[in-house]
Write a protein that holds these residues in place. Structure first.
Motif, PDB file in Angstrom:
ATOM      1  N   GLU A 160       0.396   1.567  -8.343  1.00 16.74           N
ATOM      2  CA  GLU A 160      -0.491   2.212  -7.384  1.00 16.74           C
ATOM      3  C   GLU A 160      -1.759   2.703  -8.088  1.00 16.74           C
ATOM      4  N   GLY A 161      -2.907   2.448  -7.469  1.00 14.36           N
ATOM      5  CA  GLY A 161      -4.173   2.910  -8.016  1.00 14.36           C
ATOM      6  C   GLY A 161      -4.940   1.855  -8.790  1.00 14.36           C
ATOM      7  N   GLU A 162      -4.257   0.789  -9.172  1.00 11.43           N
ATOM      8  CA  GLU A 162      -4.934  -0.278  -9.914  1.00 11.43           C
ATOM      9  C   GLU A 162      -5.759  -1.150  -8.973  1.00 11.43           C
ATOM     10  N   ASN A 163      -6.720  -1.855  -9.561  1.00  9.22           N
ATOM     11  CA  ASN A 163      -7.538  -2.828  -8.827  1.00  9.22           C
ATOM     12  C   ASN A 163      -7.029  -4.240  -9.113  1.00  9.22           C
ATOM     13  N   THR A 178      -9.210  -2.523  -4.076  1.00 12.65           N
ATOM     14  CA  THR A 178      -9.505  -1.351  -4.897  1.00 12.65           C
ATOM     15  C   THR A 178      -8.420  -0.294  -4.682  1.00 12.65           C
ATOM     16  N   ALA A 179      -7.964   0.262  -5.769  1.00 17.40           N
ATOM     17  CA  ALA A 179      -6.976   1.357  -5.696  1.00 17.40           C
ATOM     18  C   ALA A 179      -5.797   0.964  -4.819  1.00 17.40           C
ATOM     19  N   ALA A 180      -5.064  -0.047  -5.263  1.00 16.60           N
ATOM     20  CA  ALA A 180      -3.956  -0.578  -4.473  1.00 16.60           C
ATOM     21  C   ALA A 180      -2.919   0.492  -4.147  1.00 16.60           C
ATOM     22  N   GLN A 181      -2.310   0.339  -2.971  1.00 15.31           N
ATOM     23  CA  GLN A 181      -1.272   1.252  -2.496  1.00 15.31           C
ATOM     24  C   GLN A 181      -0.007   0.450  -2.182  1.00 15.31           C
ATOM     25  N   PRO A 182       1.154   1.109  -2.201  1.00 14.84           N
ATOM     26  CA  PRO A 182       2.407   0.386  -1.893  1.00 14.84           C
ATOM     27  C   PRO A 182       2.349  -0.349  -0.562  1.00 14.84           C
ATOM     28  N   GLY A 183       1.599   0.154   0.397  1.00 13.83           N
ATOM     29  CA  GLY A 183       1.460  -0.507   1.697  1.00 13.83           C
ATOM     30  C   GLY A 183       0.712  -1.814   1.631  1.00 13.83           C
ATOM     31  N   ASP A 184       0.072  -2.113   0.496  1.00 17.49           N
ATOM     32  CA  ASP A 184      -0.633  -3.391   0.329  1.00 17.49           C
ATOM     33  C   ASP A 184       0.324  -4.505  -0.071  1.00 17.49           C
ATOM     34  N   THR A 185       1.554  -4.165  -0.390  1.00 20.38           N
ATOM     35  CA  THR A 185       2.559  -5.150  -0.793  1.00 20.38           C
ATOM     36  C   THR A 185       2.743  -6.209   0.288  1.00 20.38           C
ATOM     37  N   GLY A 186       2.758  -7.481  -0.135  1.00 22.92           N
ATOM     38  CA  GLY A 186       2.952  -8.569   0.812  1.00 22.92           C
ATOM     39  C   GLY A 186       2.499  -9.881   0.220  1.00 22.92           C
ATOM     40  N   LEU A 187       2.547 -10.930   1.051  1.00 20.35           N
ATOM     41  CA  LEU A 187       2.091 -12.263   0.663  1.00 20.35           C
ATOM     42  C   LEU A 187       0.686 -12.449   1.236  1.00 20.35           C
ATOM     43  N   TYR A 188      -0.277 -12.703   0.380  1.00 19.78           N
ATOM     44  CA  TYR A 188      -1.649 -12.914   0.812  1.00 19.78           C
ATOM     45  C   TYR A 188      -1.935 -14.412   0.832  1.00 19.78           C
ATOM     46  N   THR A 198      -0.308 -15.727  -2.640  1.00 19.23           N
ATOM     47  CA  THR A 198      -0.196 -14.784  -3.758  1.00 19.23           C
ATOM     48  C   THR A 198       0.694 -13.631  -3.318  1.00 19.23           C
ATOM     49  N   ARG A 199       1.792 -13.472  -4.019  1.00 19.45           N
ATOM     50  CA  ARG A 199       2.729 -12.399  -3.671  1.00 19.45           C
ATOM     51  C   ARG A 199       2.390 -11.160  -4.489  1.00 19.45           C
ATOM     52  N   LEU A 200       2.012 -10.086  -3.782  1.00 18.78           N
ATOM     53  CA  LEU A 200       1.600  -8.837  -4.426  1.00 18.78           C
ATOM     54  C   LEU A 200       2.661  -7.775  -4.230  1.00 18.78           C
ATOM     55  N   GLN A 201       3.006  -7.110  -5.327  1.00 20.28           N
ATOM     56  CA  GLN A 201       3.905  -5.960  -5.255  1.00 20.28           C
ATOM     57  C   GLN A 201       3.216  -4.777  -5.906  1.00 20.28           C
ATOM     58  N   VAL A 202       3.111  -3.689  -5.159  1.00 18.82           N
ATOM     59  CA  VAL A 202       2.483  -2.473  -5.655  1.00 18.82           C
ATOM     60  C   VAL A 202       3.554  -1.398  -5.722  1.00 18.82           C
ATOM     61  N   THR A 203       3.761  -0.862  -6.925  1.00 16.35           N
ATOM     62  CA  THR A 203       4.802   0.139  -7.118  1.00 16.35           C
ATOM     63  C   THR A 203       4.194   1.507  -7.404  1.00 16.35           C
ATOM     64  N   LEU A 204       4.988   2.540  -7.148  1.00 15.39           N
ATOM     65  CA  LEU A 204       4.513   3.916  -7.350  1.00 15.39           C
ATOM     66  C   LEU A 204       4.416   4.253  -8.834  1.00 15.39           C
TER      67      LEU A 204
END
Lengths: 113, 115
Positions: A15-18, A77-87, A107-113
């Motif tokens: 979380e928080g990374e770009n 910008t500033a990824a959040q766990p809710g951004d997790t998904g397949l883009y 692209t499968r994105l996983q955003v962790t706390l």
């Protein structure tokens, strides 16, 4: 062979990374769309870009269409766990009688706390 | 506004059996699409209808797959006989018109497992 290649295929960040996702092709598209798909659901449209060089912003998401209309990028910008998904990027090709939407590899994105 | 409805949500069959999927698009949407999404890949268009006519079925394996949209509203996709490689999620989508800028609205999909 896949018409639209996405990179990276997988992305695991905190979380928080770009991050930036790329969508590349050798074909010219009349328009390009980005979708997000969550498990057990169908893709949902995020944005449509039409003009070469176009940049669109949707809160923390920035989409860019390449000048030659062959490629696109999605920056979060500033990824959040809710951004997790397949883009998924998807481009419209005019095939004479119909406009056909061709999807990228995803692209499968996983955003962790 | 109700979304695109699909049924069943899950189906498990043995190879060489037949299976059918049903889709009810958003009311008033003239264009209906069936996609196949294999695990780890993006959706691949199988067939596109404009009202009850086929616009594009170039990627539909016609020796085993068939689809119809008889009254220009709901649609069925059939596989007969199924093969192991048909295991995938089958997505139905609809849009008001066909065109290069249209948003496609997707249903939740039917997950097919062929054993």
């Amino acid at each position: 062979t896949q018409l639209l290649e996405q990179s990276p295929q997988f992305l695991s960040i905190q979380e928080g990374e770009n991050l930036t996702v790329y969508c590349n092709s050798s074909s010219v598209f009349s328009s390009l769309q980005w979708y997000r798909q969550e498990p057990g659901e169908g893709p949902v449209l995020l944005v449509t870009v039409v003009t070469g060089g176009e940049v669109k912003k949707l809160k923390r998401l920035t989409f860019q269409f390449g000048d030659a209309r062959k490629d696109s990028s999605l920056h979060i910008t500033a990824a959040q766990p809710g951004d997790t998904g397949l883009y998924l990027c998807a481009g419209y090709l005019n095939t004479g009688t119909a406009s056909k939407l061709t999807f990228g590899t995803g692209t499968r994105l996983q955003v962790t706390l | 506004e109700a979304g695109v409805a699909q049924s069943p949500r899950y189906k498990i069959i043995e190879k060489r059996q037949s299976v059918a999927f049903w889709c009810n698009p958003i009311s008033g949407h003239a264009t209906l699409y069936w996609y196949q999404q294999i695990l780890g890949q993006g959706p691949k268009l199988l067939i596109q209808f404009q009202n009850n006519g086929v616009v594009d079925d170039s990627q539909l394996p016609k020796d085993r797959f068939s689809a119809e949209r008889l009254k220009g509203v709901d649609s069925t996709l059939k596989i007969q006989p199924a093969k192991l490689e048909d295991s995938a999620v089958y997505l139905c989508a609809s849009s008001p018109l066909a065109g290069s800028y249209n948003e496609q609205f997707f249903g939740p999909g039917t997950r097919l497992t062929v054993l």
